[in-house]
Scaffold this motif. Sequence first.
Motif, PDB file in Angstrom:
ATOM      1  N   VAL A  23       0.839  -1.200   0.000  1.00  0.00           N
ATOM      2  CA  VAL A  23       0.000   0.000   0.000  1.00  0.00           C
ATOM      3  C   VAL A  23       0.871   1.246   0.000  1.00  0.00           C
ATOM      4  CG1 VAL A  23      -1.582   1.380   1.396  1.00  0.00           C
ATOM      5  CG2 VAL A  23      -2.039  -1.029   1.048  1.00  0.00           C
ATOM      6  N   GLU A  24       1.863   1.297   0.871  1.00  0.00           N
ATOM      7  CA  GLU A  24       2.729   2.472   0.957  1.00  0.00           C
ATOM      8  C   GLU A  24       3.563   2.650  -0.304  1.00  0.00           C
ATOM      9  OE1 GLU A  24       3.211   2.519   5.835  1.00  0.00           O
ATOM     10  OE2 GLU A  24       4.883   1.867   4.592  1.00  0.00           O
ATOM     11  N   ALA A  25       3.992   1.511  -0.929  1.00  0.00           N
ATOM     12  CA  ALA A  25       4.745   1.605  -2.181  1.00  0.00           C
ATOM     13  C   ALA A  25       3.903   2.204  -3.296  1.00  0.00           C
ATOM     14  CB  ALA A  25       5.247   0.221  -2.596  1.00  0.00           C
ATOM     15  N   ASN A  26       2.575   2.039  -3.210  1.00  0.00           N
ATOM     16  CA  ASN A  26       1.673   2.606  -4.211  1.00  0.00           C
ATOM     17  C   ASN A  26       1.067   3.935  -3.754  1.00  0.00           C
ATOM     18  OD1 ASN A  26       0.971   0.580  -6.638  1.00  0.00           O
ATOM     19  ND2 ASN A  26       1.487  -0.608  -4.817  1.00  0.00           N
ATOM     20  N   LYS A  27       1.742   4.616  -2.791  1.00  0.00           N
ATOM     21  CA  LYS A  27       1.353   5.954  -2.325  1.00  0.00           C
ATOM     22  C   LYS A  27      -0.044   5.973  -1.705  1.00  0.00           C
ATOM     23  CE  LYS A  27       4.323   8.195  -5.736  1.00  0.00           C
ATOM     24  NZ  LYS A  27       4.431   9.181  -6.837  1.00  0.00           N
ATOM     25  N   GLY A  28      -0.342   4.912  -0.936  1.00  0.00           N
ATOM     26  CA  GLY A  28      -1.620   4.837  -0.260  1.00  0.00           C
ATOM     27  C   GLY A  28      -1.444   4.627   1.229  1.00  0.00           C
ATOM     28  N   SER A  29      -2.527   4.289   1.912  1.00  0.00           N
ATOM     29  CA  SER A  29      -2.487   4.066   3.353  1.00  0.00           C
ATOM     30  C   SER A  29      -3.449   2.938   3.705  1.00  0.00           C
ATOM     31  CB  SER A  29      -2.875   5.331   4.112  1.00  0.00           C
ATOM     32  OG  SER A  29      -4.201   5.729   3.787  1.00  0.00           O
ATOM     33  N   ILE A  30      -3.199   2.298   4.864  1.00  0.00           N
ATOM     34  CA  ILE A  30      -4.044   1.213   5.345  1.00  0.00           C
ATOM     35  C   ILE A  30      -4.425   1.479   6.789  1.00  0.00           C
ATOM     36  CG2 ILE A  30      -2.073  -0.232   6.027  1.00  0.00           C
ATOM     37  CD1 ILE A  30      -3.752  -2.675   5.178  1.00  0.00           C
ATOM     38  N   SER A  31      -5.677   1.186   7.135  1.00  0.00           N
ATOM     39  CA  SER A  31      -6.151   1.396   8.497  1.00  0.00           C
ATOM     40  C   SER A  31      -7.053   0.241   8.896  1.00  0.00           C
ATOM     41  CB  SER A  31      -6.903   2.722   8.616  1.00  0.00           C
ATOM     42  OG  SER A  31      -8.037   2.716   7.763  1.00  0.00           O
ATOM     43  N   VAL A  32      -7.322   0.111  10.205  1.00  0.00           N
ATOM     44  CA  VAL A  32      -8.144  -0.973  10.695  1.00  0.00           C
ATOM     45  C   VAL A  32      -8.948  -0.502  11.896  1.00  0.00           C
ATOM     46  CG1 VAL A  32      -6.245  -1.849  12.114  1.00  0.00           C
ATOM     47  CG2 VAL A  32      -8.134  -3.356  11.545  1.00  0.00           C
ATOM     48  N   SER A  33     -10.183  -0.964  11.968  1.00  0.00           N
ATOM     49  CA  SER A  33     -11.008  -0.778  13.161  1.00  0.00           C
ATOM     50  C   SER A  33     -11.591  -2.128  13.524  1.00  0.00           C
ATOM     51  CB  SER A  33     -12.128   0.235  12.886  1.00  0.00           C
ATOM     52  OG  SER A  33     -12.979  -0.236  11.861  1.00  0.00           O
ATOM     53  N   SER A  34     -11.737  -2.383  14.829  1.00  0.00           N
ATOM     54  CA  SER A  34     -12.187  -3.703  15.246  1.00  0.00           C
ATOM     55  C   SER A  34     -12.823  -3.637  16.618  1.00  0.00           C
ATOM     56  CB  SER A  34     -11.005  -4.681  15.250  1.00  0.00           C
ATOM     57  OG  SER A  34     -11.445  -5.984  15.561  1.00  0.00           O
ATOM     58  N   GLU A  35     -13.738  -4.580  16.855  1.00  0.00           N
ATOM     59  CA  GLU A  35     -14.396  -4.695  18.157  1.00  0.00           C
ATOM     60  C   GLU A  35     -14.544  -6.171  18.462  1.00  0.00           C
ATOM     61  OE1 GLU A  35     -18.408  -3.108  20.462  1.00  0.00           O
ATOM     62  OE2 GLU A  35     -17.887  -2.336  18.489  1.00  0.00           O
ATOM     63  N   VAL A  36     -14.118  -6.577  19.649  1.00  0.00           N
ATOM     64  CA  VAL A  36     -14.148  -7.984  20.027  1.00  0.00           C
ATOM     65  C   VAL A  36     -15.581  -8.513  19.952  1.00  0.00           C
ATOM     66  CG1 VAL A  36     -13.719  -9.636  21.882  1.00  0.00           C
ATOM     67  CG2 VAL A  36     -12.112  -7.773  21.469  1.00  0.00           C
TER      68      VAL A  36
END
Length: 629
Positions: A600-613
């Motif tokens: 993702v970073e090599a393609n000039k982007g970003s990654i994120s995550v949200s989660s709930e048990v």
Amino acid sequence: MRKCIFLFSIFFSLHSADAQTAKADSLIRLLGAMKKDTQYVRLLNLISEELSDKIAEKSLEFASQGLELSDQLRFPKGKGMSLNNISWAYYRKGDYSKGFDFALQALHINDSIASLPQLAISYRNVGAIYNSQAKYRESMDYFRKEMHIHQQLNNQLGIGRSLNNISFSAHRGKFKDSALIYAYKALQHNSKLGDKYLIAFCLRTLGDIYMDDGDTDRSIDYFSASVAAARVAKSNFIIETSLYRLGKAYQQKKQWGKSIPYFEEAAKIAEELGAKGEQSTIYKLLSQSYNALGDYKNAYRTQSIHVALNDTLFEERSRARLAQMQVSFETEKKQAEINLLKKEDEIQKAKISDQRLYSILLLIVVGLVLALWLVSWRRNQFKQLVNKQLRQQKEALEQASYQKDKIFSILSHDLRTPISSLSNVLHLVEQQSLSEDAFAKIRAALNKQISSLNTTLDNLLLWSKNQMEGITDISATEVQVYDIAENNRHLLMTAASQKKIAINNDIPLSVRLYADIHHLDIMLRNLLLNAVKFTGEGGEVNIRFSETPDTGTISVADTGIGMTAEQLNKLFKINTHFTTAGTKNEKGAGLGLLLCKEFVEANKGSISVSSEVGIGSVFSVTLPKQKNG
């Protein structure tokens, strides 16, 4: 259309199949009566061209003799021809690194002496090697340069070959409309010329296009016609490549027995050509057919040959060297400009020599005043620099230690168990200690372990390569996101259905993002694998899309077990990252998310995550819609 293809086959069968072989033999006999002059060089290269698509090793031998004699005679035109033929021979052998090296040398010489016919061939060779390295736009550009020269020279055979090459690169680059247009132009043009080799080439390309489009029966017709034409032309390369495509087409129709003879003949010809890369591919396909027929002995034999051949190929090193040679070529072109600037600089230096002498004396006086202060300042700077370097070395050693520990952990835990299981089962089969019923019961579990092992190995190799070399082969284009998501959804349907998990692709058909298509494919596959792994039976995985004016976000949401805040903080970090067994105790090396972040970073982007048990997790990848900068 099938009637037309059948008529092509009848037409080819009426011609002598030994014509070109006889021509090569007669040309070789002429060598003994000739003086070793420039005409001798031309004859050597003519023989090399005649053998180029039949016996690559012999073609290389005659071209090398031509190069040596051209150097002795100081015959640049002959040297340009010989370099072109050497480049093509290495390309046919699958040694793209050497092929590219000689192609650039040929391009430089033929351009410098304005030898247009040979310059066109140099463009063709460079385009072919770019095509083999998946640089399809660059490949098409060089083939168009080649065709422009042929049009200037009114070389109809050259134009036909250029049309073939452009359609082939357009197909491999997924430019479907362009591929069809140029392929039919090539078929019409080459049919008028009556050249069997060129007709065989464009028939094979049309077969590729229709097979990718799902029209397997139509593709079989084109591949069969291509084989018939290539046999008349005595082009072992086209015969081999069309034969194994026929085998793949019958595999798609689940006609495993029909595919095997085509693969066997193709493998034999590939061995004669010295094309190890294609040999490896063919034996892998053969193993799949034997396995589907239940012939596990032959499946194991052909798979072993595939693995042995694959171990001898070093594509990553070849690609790195290609890039290095390309930079070297561009640098060489600019060398004349640099030399001119150096001469102007020397003239300028001569004009200001007196002023420099005065300035030097003044600087000496000022330098004496500042000397003590400078010594003290530099000592302090040196200490700071040493400390900084020590910190950097410490961090690098720690990172290397983490990477080493991770690799050994994967090798000792995630790979050892499935390999050991497979080895034990194979031993039982060889000893005939395992009945067919017992083998059938454990086959599903073995397939699952092998699938997990393949995924782990793929991720491990990609991640290790990225750590050692960085991500250097980015080829970003405007890609259709829906197709990539849909392909991966289908790929994981079997694993998902075992857990009764629904995978929904809600991405609109019109969505396009600017990224490397292979990187985006790997990202989505790993995110979907992760979602299926941690989603319980009867759950759901949804692929969604949202956008801003400049970016688009792909989200993979699951109804799985979720993560705690502590687990979220450990994601995407090599020194804290972890791996957890899935809801069905699925194994994994834990490298998938690390690969996603790097790509993702090599393609000039970003990654994120949200989660709930207990609720689930949402992984989101944001990428640009257009090329930045």
